[in-house]
Design a protein around this motif. Structure first.
Motif, PDB file in Angstrom:
ATOM      1  N   GLU A   7      -5.070  -0.083  -0.744  1.00 35.65           N
ATOM      2  CA  GLU A   7      -5.560  -0.676   0.460  1.00 35.65           C
ATOM      3  C   GLU A   7      -7.560  -0.761   0.001  1.00 35.65           C
ATOM      4  O   GLU A   7      -7.821  -1.450   1.190  1.00 35.65           O
ATOM      5  CB  GLU A   7      -5.326   0.184   1.154  1.00 35.65           C
ATOM      6  CG  GLU A   7      -6.026   0.695   3.237  1.00 35.65           C
ATOM      7  CD  GLU A   7      -4.931   1.052   3.748  1.00 35.65           C
ATOM      8  OE1 GLU A   7      -4.861   0.823   4.381  1.00 35.65           O
ATOM      9  OE2 GLU A   7      -5.442   2.461   3.313  1.00 35.65           O
TER      10      GLU A   7
ATOM     11  N   THR B  92       0.353  -0.735   0.152  1.00 35.51           N
ATOM     12  CA  THR B  92       0.000  -0.141  -0.455  1.00 35.51           C
ATOM     13  C   THR B  92       0.714   1.126   0.191  1.00 35.51           C
ATOM     14  O   THR B  92       1.920   1.321   0.696  1.00 35.51           O
ATOM     15  CB  THR B  92      -0.992   0.063   1.018  1.00 35.51           C
ATOM     16  OG1 THR B  92      -1.326  -1.295   1.138  1.00 35.51           O
ATOM     17  CG2 THR B  92      -1.504   1.618   1.472  1.00 35.51           C
ATOM     18  N   THR B  93       0.595   1.631  -0.783  1.00 35.45           N
ATOM     19  CA  THR B  93       0.871   3.290  -0.990  1.00 35.45           C
ATOM     20  C   THR B  93       0.571   4.688  -0.605  1.00 35.45           C
ATOM     21  O   THR B  93      -0.256   4.219  -0.990  1.00 35.45           O
ATOM     22  CB  THR B  93       1.511   3.783  -2.100  1.00 35.45           C
ATOM     23  OG1 THR B  93       2.565   2.689  -3.024  1.00 35.45           O
ATOM     24  CG2 THR B  93       2.572   4.656  -2.516  1.00 35.45           C
ATOM     25  N   PRO B  94       1.288   5.474   1.123  1.00 33.76           N
ATOM     26  CA  PRO B  94       0.240   6.341   1.452  1.00 33.76           C
ATOM     27  C   PRO B  94      -0.207   7.109   0.417  1.00 33.76           C
ATOM     28  O   PRO B  94       1.197   8.019  -1.063  1.00 33.76           O
ATOM     29  CB  PRO B  94       0.638   6.627   2.386  1.00 33.76           C
ATOM     30  CG  PRO B  94       2.362   6.022   2.207  1.00 33.76           C
ATOM     31  CD  PRO B  94       1.717   5.318   1.165  1.00 33.76           C
TER      32      PRO B  94
ATOM     33  N   LYS C 166      -8.750  18.208   2.606  1.00 32.46           N
ATOM     34  CA  LYS C 166      -7.885  18.996   3.040  1.00 32.46           C
ATOM     35  C   LYS C 166      -6.531  17.360   2.838  1.00 32.46           C
ATOM     36  O   LYS C 166      -7.311  16.521   3.002  1.00 32.46           O
ATOM     37  CB  LYS C 166      -7.590  19.107   4.601  1.00 32.46           C
ATOM     38  CG  LYS C 166      -8.402  17.713   5.511  1.00 32.46           C
ATOM     39  CD  LYS C 166      -7.346  17.579   6.653  1.00 32.46           C
ATOM     40  CE  LYS C 166      -7.473  16.669   7.482  1.00 32.46           C
ATOM     41  NZ  LYS C 166      -6.748  17.455   9.288  1.00 32.46           N
ATOM     42  N   PRO C 167      -4.924  17.776   3.252  1.00 33.26           N
ATOM     43  CA  PRO C 167      -4.091  16.456   2.177  1.00 33.26           C
ATOM     44  C   PRO C 167      -3.942  16.002   3.574  1.00 33.26           C
ATOM     45  O   PRO C 167      -3.960  16.620   4.752  1.00 33.26           O
ATOM     46  CB  PRO C 167      -3.032  17.611   1.775  1.00 33.26           C
ATOM     47  CG  PRO C 167      -3.850  18.820   1.535  1.00 33.26           C
ATOM     48  CD  PRO C 167      -5.195  19.286   1.903  1.00 33.26           C
ATOM     49  N   SER C 168      -4.679  14.600   3.217  1.00 31.94           N
ATOM     50  CA  SER C 168      -3.981  14.089   4.880  1.00 31.94           C
ATOM     51  C   SER C 168      -4.224  12.623   3.999  1.00 31.94           C
ATOM     52  O   SER C 168      -5.060  12.002   2.705  1.00 31.94           O
ATOM     53  CB  SER C 168      -5.943  13.745   4.861  1.00 31.94           C
ATOM     54  OG  SER C 168      -5.869  12.799   6.156  1.00 31.94           O
ATOM     55  N   VAL C 169      -3.595  12.063   4.742  1.00 33.87           N
ATOM     56  CA  VAL C 169      -3.112  10.707   4.353  1.00 33.87           C
ATOM     57  C   VAL C 169      -3.726   9.678   5.137  1.00 33.87           C
ATOM     58  O   VAL C 169      -4.654   9.215   5.974  1.00 33.87           O
ATOM     59  CB  VAL C 169      -1.830   9.613   5.415  1.00 33.87           C
ATOM     60  CG1 VAL C 169      -0.972   8.617   4.912  1.00 33.87           C
ATOM     61  CG2 VAL C 169      -0.617  11.319   5.581  1.00 33.87           C
ATOM     62  N   VAL C 170      -4.294   8.882   3.924  1.00 33.97           N
ATOM     63  CA  VAL C 170      -4.809   7.674   3.522  1.00 33.97           C
ATOM     64  C   VAL C 170      -4.407   6.772   2.953  1.00 33.97           C
ATOM     65  O   VAL C 170      -3.492   6.647   2.768  1.00 33.97           O
ATOM     66  CB  VAL C 170      -6.055   8.689   3.408  1.00 33.97           C
ATOM     67  CG1 VAL C 170      -6.416   9.330   4.245  1.00 33.97           C
ATOM     68  CG2 VAL C 170      -6.341   9.342   1.676  1.00 33.97           C
ATOM     69  N   TYR C 171      -5.514   5.666   1.874  1.00 33.95           N
ATOM     70  CA  TYR C 171      -5.152   4.328   1.483  1.00 33.95           C
ATOM     71  C   TYR C 171      -5.336   4.387   0.120  1.00 33.95           C
ATOM     72  O   TYR C 171      -6.081   5.149  -0.572  1.00 33.95           O
ATOM     73  CB  TYR C 171      -4.939   3.198   2.369  1.00 33.95           C
ATOM     74  CG  TYR C 171      -5.148   4.031   3.488  1.00 33.95           C
ATOM     75  CD1 TYR C 171      -6.076   4.703   4.409  1.00 33.95           C
ATOM     76  CD2 TYR C 171      -3.798   3.566   3.731  1.00 33.95           C
ATOM     77  CE1 TYR C 171      -5.912   4.298   6.035  1.00 33.95           C
ATOM     78  CE2 TYR C 171      -4.009   3.856   5.675  1.00 33.95           C
ATOM     79  CZ  TYR C 171      -4.590   4.101   6.701  1.00 33.95           C
ATOM     80  OH  TYR C 171      -4.325   4.650   7.762  1.00 33.95           O
TER      81      TYR C 171
ATOM     82  N   GLU D 259      -7.647  12.500   0.347  1.00 32.47           N
ATOM     83  CA  GLU D 259      -8.375  12.296   1.626  1.00 32.47           C
ATOM     84  C   GLU D 259      -9.928  11.590   0.999  1.00 32.47           C
ATOM     85  O   GLU D 259      -9.655  10.836   1.752  1.00 32.47           O
ATOM     86  CB  GLU D 259      -9.316  13.526   2.160  1.00 32.47           C
ATOM     87  CG  GLU D 259     -10.537  12.863   3.230  1.00 32.47           C
ATOM     88  CD  GLU D 259     -10.455  14.272   4.126  1.00 32.47           C
ATOM     89  OE1 GLU D 259     -10.707  15.664   3.362  1.00 32.47           O
ATOM     90  OE2 GLU D 259     -11.518  14.234   4.722  1.00 32.47           O
ATOM     91  N   LYS D 260      -9.896  11.494  -0.343  1.00 35.64           N
ATOM     92  CA  LYS D 260     -11.492  10.421  -0.178  1.00 35.64           C
ATOM     93  C   LYS D 260     -10.494   9.052  -1.837  1.00 35.64           C
ATOM     94  O   LYS D 260      -9.627   9.405  -2.097  1.00 35.64           O
ATOM     95  CB  LYS D 260     -12.406  11.376  -1.608  1.00 35.64           C
ATOM     96  CG  LYS D 260     -13.716  11.715  -0.800  1.00 35.64           C
ATOM     97  CD  LYS D 260     -14.779  12.595  -1.375  1.00 35.64           C
ATOM     98  CE  LYS D 260     -15.245  12.978  -0.678  1.00 35.64           C
ATOM     99  NZ  LYS D 260     -15.968  13.306  -0.695  1.00 35.64           N
ATOM    100  N   SER D 261     -10.646   8.164  -1.175  1.00 30.99           N
ATOM    101  CA  SER D 261      -9.898   7.280  -2.303  1.00 30.99           C
ATOM    102  C   SER D 261     -11.519   6.986  -3.185  1.00 30.99           C
ATOM    103  O   SER D 261     -11.082   5.784  -4.078  1.00 30.99           O
ATOM    104  CB  SER D 261     -10.360   5.936  -1.055  1.00 30.99           C
ATOM    105  OG  SER D 261     -11.445   5.606  -0.776  1.00 30.99           O
TER     106      SER D 261
END
Lengths: 192, 297
Positions: free
Chosen positions: B117, B93-95, B108-113, B99-101
């Motif tokens: 994933e 899985t690459t971060p 907002k920018p945020s670490v998701v999957y 925000e939305k998959s």
């Protein structure tokens, strides 16, 4: 050690597969993330599934929590919303939620101990609710549709037959109003 | 170019609120995030509004989680198979900074999957279904076993009741047996008469004894040197009063010796006799008298 520092230490331990630390984080955020998940998916089993997936990701990807991004609660709520909105999209249950009915349905008494922390939290929560309630109905509608149901501005425009420009302006005004009302609250350190 | 940039800047600044709320689609979101890299003022505005958005989850009604959710969630997560699987997922899985998959834009920018994933999430959901089905089957099996156990319990109870009844019967029978096995109490010899041969050529002799105990009146007859029986022949004992002859039973002999036991209602008889009968079926004497004696009243 304040809450943020504690959260960071717990996440560090979780990244090292410390099950006790996971339980601590779970106990700390279970109710908040469950309530948030339930608000989006509107189903107890689905909300539990969201929470389960959330903590599965916390357990397996704790190292991805970037401390520079701020509070753990923010990170977890972001993931919770992603999971819940994805679930809604997969189920294609796009029926708009009646906020009045929704409030009635979820009027479950809070059985949590009335600690000082809880009092503070309730007070902050009340401020946010009041700020939301002060929005116009059309502003509430776009916030509900986009934030809690995961629709895009284009989907809101189509669903409610509202010009895209109107959707944008309603969102803009709503967010600015919330910002104005909650500017003080967001600076509080012990929010959760 | 400058005009284009000015237009773009104005357009992007109008998107700030929609971006933090999460109402942009994927294309709009990517365009906006690319723009954020080159406009610090816009980036700061996003950060400020993001803090407001972070408070929205607290605006929801507080809902008590279902009972037992904690155990279900944590036991699911801490099951070794899930841990191994998700660790494996983690490697693949690459971060990414979205925000939305889904195909929408982000708040907002945020670490998701990454999509990988998401696939793991779908697989996980499938496993959830599997476990739900498995759990349902296990629950059904538990119910069946419960019912079966209940039936068994009922049978056991029934058998135990029967056993209790049997035990009572055994106790009763043991009591009776004990009574029978006990030496006869209060046995009293009422009469004892010697039986004499009816004819001179008979060498047999016998003794008839009438005894009385708490169970009634009994006649004991014993005889020796009796003639050898042939065919269906049998010796039969009679109690006689006048012309009335009452059979007291028959007996066979071994080496000329035989005996019998007869219980009867006390009644005055004047004679006791043993006859040699052609069979054991007669209710009246048909053969000759072998032994006889008078009974004194």
């Amino acid at each position: 050690m304040n809450d943020i520092a504690e959260d960071r230490e717990l996440m560090r331990r979780i990244s090292q597969k410390d099950a006790e630390a996971l339980e601590c984080v779970y106990d700390r955020y279970e109710r908040a993330v469950y309530s948030f998940a339930y608000r989006i998916v509107q189903d107890t089993m689905a909300a539990e599934e969201v929470v389960q997936e959330l903590f599965l990701r916390v357990w397996n990807h704790a190292e991805r929590y970037d401390q520079s991004q701020g509070k753990l609660s923010t990170w977890m709520f972001t993931i919770t919303r992603n999971i819940a909105v994805d679930m809604l999209r997969r189920k294609s249950s796009r029926a708009p939620v009646d906020p009045t009915k929704d409030e009635t349905l979820r009027g479950i008494p809070d059985l949590k101990a009335n600690t000082e922390e809880q009092v503070t939290l309730n007070w902050e929560r009340q401020r946010i609710k009041e700020a939301m309630n002060e929005l116009r109905e059309d502003q509430k509608q776009v916030i509900e549709s986009i934030y809690f149901q995961g629709l895009t501005q284009h989907e809101v425009s189509e669903r409610y037959s509202i010009p895209l420009g109107t959707v944008k302006s309603r969102v803009r005004l709503a967010i600015r109003q919330l910002h104005k009302k909650l500017a003080g609250a967001v600076r509080g350190e012990n929010y959760l | 170019m400058n005009n284009d940039n000015q237009y773009k800047k104005s357009d992007m600044h109008d998107m700030i609120e929609m971006y933090v709320l999460g109402g942009l689609n994927q294309e709009e979101q990517q365009r906006f995030e690319a723009y954020l890299q080159e406009d610090e003022q816009c980036r700061l505005a996003v950060e400020e509004l993001r803090e407001v958005m972070d408070t929205l989850p607290f605006a929801v009604e507080d809902v008590a989680p279902p009972k037992g959710m904690k155990n279900r969630v944590l036991s699911h997560i801490l099951t070794p198979s899930h841990t191994e699987q998700t660790i494996s997922d983690d490697r693949g899985t690459t971060p990414i900074v979205v925000e939305k998959s889904s195909d929408d834009q982000t708040v907002k920018p945020s670490v998701v999957y990454s999509t990988q994933e998401d696939k793991a999430w779908v697989q996980h959901k499938g496993k959830n279904r599997f476990w739900r089905v498995a759990t349902t089957l296990v629950a059904a099996a538990a119910v069946i076993i419960g019912v079966y156990a209940s039936n068994l319990r009922g049978e056991i109870d029934s058998l135990q009741q029967q056993l209790a009844i049997s035990s009572t019967q055994v106790n009763s029978l043991q009591g009776k047996l004990a009574t029978v096995s006990m030496p006869t109490q209060g046995l009293k010899v009422d009469k004892a008469v010697k039986l004499n041969p009816a004819t001179a050529d008979i060498v047999a002799q016998g003794l008839a004894t009438i005894v009385i105990d708490d169970k009634g009146t009994h006649l004991l007859v014993q005889a020796d040197n009796l003639p050898k029986l042939k065919g269906k022949e049998a010796f039969q004992v009679w109690l006689i009063k006048g012309d009335v002859k009452q059979s007291a039973g028959t007996f066979l002999t071994q080496d000329g010796t035989g005996a019998m036991y007869y219980t009867f209602q006390p009644e005055d008889y004047d004679t006791i006799a043993i006859t040699l009968e052609p069979d054991k079926q007669g209710d009246q004497p048909r053969g000759p008298i072998v032994l006889a004696a008078e009974i004194q009243g």
